[in-house]
Enzyme design. Structure first.
Site, PDB file in Angstrom:
ATOM      1  N   GLY A 249       0.817  -1.212   0.000  1.00 37.97           N
ATOM      2  CA  GLY A 249       0.000   0.000   0.000  1.00 37.97           C
ATOM      3  C   GLY A 249       0.848   1.258   0.000  1.00 37.97           C
ATOM      4  O   GLY A 249       0.504   2.257  -0.662  1.00 37.97           O
ATOM      5  N   ASP A 250       1.962   1.221   0.721  1.00 36.09           N
ATOM      6  CA  ASP A 250       2.881   2.360   0.728  1.00 36.09           C
ATOM      7  C   ASP A 250       3.492   2.566  -0.652  1.00 36.09           C
ATOM      8  O   ASP A 250       3.645   3.694  -1.119  1.00 36.09           O
ATOM      9  CB  ASP A 250       3.991   2.133   1.756  1.00 36.09           C
ATOM     10  CG  ASP A 250       3.459   1.999   3.167  1.00 36.09           C
ATOM     11  OD1 ASP A 250       2.745   2.903   3.611  1.00 36.09           O
ATOM     12  OD2 ASP A 250       3.758   0.991   3.816  1.00 36.09           O
ATOM     13  N   ARG A 251       3.855   1.456  -1.306  1.00 34.95           N
ATOM     14  CA  ARG A 251       4.419   1.557  -2.653  1.00 34.95           C
ATOM     15  C   ARG A 251       3.386   2.106  -3.631  1.00 34.95           C
ATOM     16  O   ARG A 251       3.707   2.914  -4.514  1.00 34.95           O
ATOM     17  CB  ARG A 251       4.912   0.187  -3.096  1.00 34.95           C
ATOM     18  CG  ARG A 251       5.463   0.120  -4.507  1.00 34.95           C
ATOM     19  CD  ARG A 251       6.839   0.765  -4.648  1.00 34.95           C
ATOM     20  NE  ARG A 251       6.841   2.218  -4.730  1.00 34.95           N
ATOM     21  CZ  ARG A 251       7.910   2.946  -4.987  1.00 34.95           C
ATOM     22  NH1 ARG A 251       9.083   2.367  -5.162  1.00 34.95           N
ATOM     23  NH2 ARG A 251       7.831   4.245  -5.046  1.00 34.95           N
TER      24      ARG A 251
END
Length: 450
Positions: A249-251
């Site tokens: 999700g961060d990526r």
């Protein structure tokens, strides 16, 4: 281009091992620990990702004054950190895995959040951003009124992507894109966590937050995008099989921001973000970004995870070791020959302290982080594992390769590690050095011209 990451920074730890028996007095597995790895998590992980993309990054966060915070600062080397005081312990999340599979997670310092201190320097950093990503992990930083005003004002001028948290503050209305996952969106919209409800959840959240667009991420099924001017549209991505989706999700959010800064429209940015998240997982996920303590995994993938995957596929694990100070053609030829003996090559690398003890106070010439990066860049090297001891026996006993390769004019039976490798059925192979190529000769040549 100056990207500002705003949010809560955590300390993430992974404990990896194998489980081959159960506790005698309870039906729980006993995990024999092979490796401990730590890294910056939360907003710190996003900043690290963007830094490895080659982007100038400023991390606006809050940090405690405790030992875990000191470790966090070390993991954030190379990133400009503008931090207020977090008047609470550093949140630490430790994941226990056996054979690469999650067993349990232990949270420390993750109780009720305390409002962090926000400084003028933090607000000034936001005002200079060319793009902003808010990584909210529910630790109260994004609730601070002055910080929210600064984010809203700058978000009206530059792309702002907000990755929300169920316990976090609402995104500011100037957010260009908000990226909740399906579970987060369903909880906020009070709908079932089912892909069929993603469009309804996105519509509810966009109206509630007043933002430009919402992309509800659906894992391997892509994302459901809804913006102020268009109906919801499903944007697919390719499926990636993984036991650990941590960081995906961060990526996704960070890649979406990069695309928006470059001028992409929302569908194109979300499509690029989905592909980037898939690439991230295929390349080893957070293990590729980790820095460990003790036996430290570095390079493209975690060494123990690489070995486990190769063994599971019936392949041959090859390992070699050394200092590799001043990497030269002789090293590369030997490493290439070693890789040809099996299905992966793991380099066991002497740490800086180990090299000093072996070769003297003026060595190594190149620090271990750079030596790890150089080795990892070679196509014949699948992973690098740094060890602290003078010899490789301890790390070999944890890794247990099928083939241990030693370079030089040795006889296999004369090596001190041979009996250990053979004790689990492994084989020791010696490969000759290439004449005229050595670290000592290279160092002396450099000294003559310096």
């Amino acid at each position: 281009m100056n990207i500002v990451v705003v949010g809560d920074t955590l300390l993430d730890e992974d404990i990896d091992g194998i489980a081959e028996r159960f506790q005698p007095d309870a039906p729980v597995p006993v995990v024999d620990v092979h490796q401990r790895v730590s890294r910056a998590g939360g907003a710190g992980l996003v900043a690290r990702m963007l830094r490895e993309d080659g982007v100038d990054v400023t991390l606006v966060t809050a940090l405690s004054q405790d030992a875990p915070a000191d470790r966090l600062r070390a993991h954030l080397e190379g990133i400009t950190v503008v931090a207020g005081l977090l008047p609470a312990p550093t949140p630490v999340k430790t994941r226990l895995r056996a054979h690469g599979q999650p067993v349990a997670r232990i949270d420390e310092g993750c109780g009720d959040p305390v409002l962090p201190h926000v400084t003028q320097e933090m607000l000034d950093a936001i005002s200079r951003a060319d793009g902003i990503i808010v990584s909210d992990y529910g630790r109260a930083l994004t609730e601070h009124p002055e910080l929210r005003v600064a984010l809203h004002h700058r978000g009206a001028r530059v792309p702002l992507v907000w990755d929300p948290h169920p316990k976090g503050a609402d995104p500011v209305p100037s957010s260009r894109l908000v990226t909740p996952n399906l579970s987060e969106a369903a909880k906020a919209a009070r709908t079932a966590a089912d892909p069929s409800t993603a469009a309804d959840a996105a519509k509810y959240l966009r109206e509630r937050w007043g933002c430009v667009a919402v992309a509800v991420t659906l894992g391997s099924q892509g994302a459901m995008l809804l913006d102020v001017d268009h109906d919801a549209v499903h944007i697919p991505t390719r499926s990636v099989e993984t036991a650990d989706a941590c960081g995906a999700g961060d990526r996704f959010a960070s890649a979406a921001l990069l695309a928006l800064i470059e001028g992409a429209d929302l569908p194109t940015a979300v499509r690029a973000a989905g592909n980037a998240a898939a690439d991230f997982l295929e390349s080893g996920g957070v293990a590729a970004l980790g820095t460990s303590a003790g036996a430290r995994g570095g390079g493209p993938r975690d060494a123990f995870a690489v070995a486990e995957r190769v063994r599971a596929a019936g392949g041959t694990v090859v390992a070699t070791g050394g200092c590799f100070d001043l990497l030269h053609a002789g090293h590369v030829r030997t490493l290439s020959a070693a890789r040809a003996l099996g299905d992966c090559l793991i380099v066991c690398l002497n740490s800086d302290d180990s090299v000093r003890r072996l070769k003297g106070a003026d060595r190594p010439l190149i620090r271990e982080d750079d030596r790890t990066e150089l080795l990892s860049a070679l196509s014949c090297v699948d992973a690098v594992l740094v060890f602290e001891e003078d010899g490789p026996e301890a790390v070999l006993d944890r890794l247990r390769p099928d083939i241990w390769v030693k370079g030089g004019d040795y006889r296999a039976q004369s090596l001190p590690e041979t009996a250990l490798v053979e004790s689990w059925g492994g084989q020791v192979v010696t490969l000759p050095y290439h004449l005229g190529r050595s670290t000592t000769a290279l160092a002396e040549a450099i000294a003559r011209v310096s």
